[in-house]
Design a protein around this motif. Structure first.
Motif, PDB file in Angstrom:
ATOM      1  N   SER A  62       2.215   1.874  -3.378  1.00 34.45           N
ATOM      2  CA  SER A  62       1.182   2.403  -4.283  1.00 34.45           C
ATOM      3  C   SER A  62       0.971   3.900  -4.048  1.00 34.45           C
ATOM      4  CB  SER A  62      -0.134   1.648  -4.071  1.00 34.45           C
ATOM      5  OG  SER A  62       0.012   0.299  -4.438  1.00 34.45           O
ATOM      6  N   GLN A  63       0.938   4.293  -2.764  1.00 29.94           N
ATOM      7  CA  GLN A  63       0.764   5.700  -2.427  1.00 29.94           C
ATOM      8  C   GLN A  63       1.962   6.524  -2.900  1.00 29.94           C
ATOM      9  OE1 GLN A  63       0.078   5.801   1.790  1.00 29.94           O
ATOM     10  NE2 GLN A  63      -1.996   4.913   1.635  1.00 29.94           N
ATOM     11  N   TRP A 100       1.699   7.097  -6.545  1.00 31.00           N
ATOM     12  CA  TRP A 100       0.641   8.087  -6.869  1.00 31.00           C
ATOM     13  C   TRP A 100       1.124   9.502  -6.610  1.00 31.00           C
ATOM     14  CZ3 TRP A 100      -2.060  11.599  -3.834  1.00 31.00           C
ATOM     15  CH2 TRP A 100      -3.156  12.206  -4.456  1.00 31.00           C
ATOM     16  N   LYS A 149       0.837  -1.219   0.000  1.00 32.42           N
ATOM     17  CA  LYS A 149       0.000   0.000   0.000  1.00 32.42           C
ATOM     18  C   LYS A 149       0.863   1.257   0.000  1.00 32.42           C
ATOM     19  CE  LYS A 149      -4.068  -1.979   2.250  1.00 32.42           C
ATOM     20  NZ  LYS A 149      -4.938  -1.935   3.454  1.00 32.42           N
TER      21      LYS A 149
END
Length: 501
Positions: free
Chosen positions: A488-489, A492, A485
């Motif tokens: 992924s952040q 982004w 996670k």
């Protein structure tokens, strides 16, 4: 169960890390398993020693039996007469001379029978019947059958005209369905009446039906009712070729103090106590001699000595310590086992004292005054002394030895004293073996109880370790998810920053 896959995000070898952590967690269980293995080795060692002690007890018990000391060794002056010791305590030594007057025989007979083929109603060639169609059974009588007679010697019959038997043996009914010679022979063999039937072909259309009793002796004579002259091809019926007879031997002159013995077999067991005599031909002046079996007793002593040495050897092996390798055996330092050796050796080195057979119990309680005990020892205790008198001694290696010739010489010179000492010696070893067996069995029981307890703890650890592994797998799986996670952040945010420029 949560699956574990090495970190795809973190790059960590999570399976290796979990395995290492589990080894640390399992250390107490590993120590328990090692203790169980060591305890099982001890139990096996105890059991190995115990088996030797049990053999020692068996050998001692055998030597202590009165039947051992009353055993006899019979011999015969004739090669046609064999002798065997039957054992037991009712034996006697000595000699007896007798003559063999008769040998036991089994009844035998023959009957010529028609074995030609005939044409039946269907036109087929079949074996000829030797019995008429109305014959549906035969009767085989074995034993002695004597018809009762009246005062004038006339045979007696009952109201149906059947004989009245003064004595009778056994009667077996033989069903007949096949009336040919072969069928009759098979029926007789299947009756289980102690008669064997055999067909011997002597011509193209004739055979001999041989009938043989399967047991010797007059009481095993036989007759076959229904197999009469009409069934034979020569009209003579069954001809007895050998009468059933008993064996007979005679000791001395029956008219002058002698006697005769008969047997349904060629073996006599009542001629001399503890001796079986088997004859094989008629002859005169056979002498049977029975002497004490000193060599047999010596063999029992040797068996006891061998069993004691085997026990000492096993104890030594299971308690040994190697100073060079500094390694011990499963029972190294076990006092209860090591003291067995001392107990066995002490039984030999301390000599032999024992209470006389039939002596009253030693004084006890208030009656056990010094003078009373001294008087009891003087009257009831035999101080036999060194066991070397029995041929038993210790050698320089700490093992028992036995000299059979020395024992036999002592036994022949004073059998009663040696018997009393030998039985006491065996009793001492038997009591020693019983005590040691009880001690070792108790130790084995205690160890097995401990092993059961540790195995229960090991099983409990299996449950706890399984839960711990699952928890670790969940933790590391959660770590990988969290890292995924975060990655992924991060991607982004990097994309958003790049779009601002």
């Amino acid at each position: 169960m949560v699956s574990s896959i090495d970190g795809l995000v973190s790059g960590l070898s999570t399976s290796s890390m979990i395995s290492s952590l589990m080894q640390v967690e399992a250390a107490p269980q590993t120590r328990l398993k090692a203790k169980v293995s060591a305890a099982q080795s001890v139990v096996s060692a105890y059991q190995s020693v115990n088996s030797k002690v049990a053999s020692l007890q068996t050998a001692a018990d055998s030597l202590s039996q009165l039947s051992t000391w009353r055993a006899v060794k019979p011999t015969s002056s004739s090669t046609s007469v064999t002798t065997t010791s039957t054992g037991g305590t009712d034996t006697a030594t000595g000699a007896v001379k007798f003559s063999v007057n008769a040998l036991a025989t089994a009844q035998a007979g023959t009957m010529r029978v028609n074995t030609a083929t005939v044409t039946n109603a269907e036109g087929k060639q079949v074996a000829a019947d030797i019995l008429p169609p109305e014959t549906t059974e035969l009767k085989i009588r074995t034993g002695v059958w004597v018809q009762a007679v009246d005062g004038q010697g006339n045979p007696q019959v009952d109201g149906n005209g059947d004989p009245v038997w003064a004595s009778q043996g056994k009667e077996v009914t033989v069903p007949i369905t096949d009336r040919t010679a072969k069928g009759v022979s098979a029926a007789i063999n299947g009756a289980g009446a102690g008669v064997k039937a055999t067909l011997v072909k002597i011509g193209e259309t004739e055979s001999v039906l041989q009938l043989n009793g399967m047991r010797t002796g007059a009481d095993n004579a036989f007759q076959i009712i229904g197999l009469d002259a009409a069934a034979s091809s020569d009209g003579k019926g069954v001809i007895t070729t050998t009468e059933a007879a008993n064996a007979k031997i005679t000791v001395g002159d029956p008219d002058n103090g002698g006697f005769s013995l008969v047997s349904t077999t060629n073996t006599f067991t009542g001629l001399m106590p503890g001796v079986s005599v088997t004859v094989s031909k008629m002859e005169n002046d056979v002498t049977i001699t029975s002497v004490s079996d000193a060599a047999g007793i010596a063999a029992k002593f040797q068996a006891l000595v061998d069993a004691a040495n085997a026990t000492l050897t096993e104890i030594g092996a299971q308690t040994a310590y190697n100073p060079e390798t500094k390694k011990g055996s499963p029972l190294t330092g076990d006092f209860s086992v090591r003291q067995m050796s001392s107990a066995i050796l002490s039984t030999i080195s301390q000599g032999l004292s024992f209470r006389r057979e039939g002596a009253p119990p030693a004084p006890t309680g208030a009656d056990a005054t010094p003078q009373a005990l001294a008087d009891d020892r003087a009257a009831n205790v035999v101080n036999f002394g060194a066991l070397s008198q029995l041929g038993v001694a210790l050698d320089s290696t700490g093992k028992l030895t036995f000299k059979a010739d020395q024992f036999i010489a002592k036994y022949n010179s004073d059998p009663d004293a040696v018997q009393a000492a030998g039985i006491a010696f065996a009793d001492n070893f038997e009591a020693l073996a019983k005590t040691q067996t009880a001690n070792v069995t108790s130790a084995v029981t205690g160890r097995k109880t401990l092993i059961d307890s540790m195995n229960f703890q090991i099983d409990d650890w299996d449950v706890r370790l399984a839960a711990k592994r699952e928890a670790l797998q969940k933790t590391y799986s959660g770590l990988e998810t969290a890292l995924s996670k975060l990655n992924s952040q991060s991607s982004w945010l990097s994309g958003q920053i790049a779009s601002l420029g």
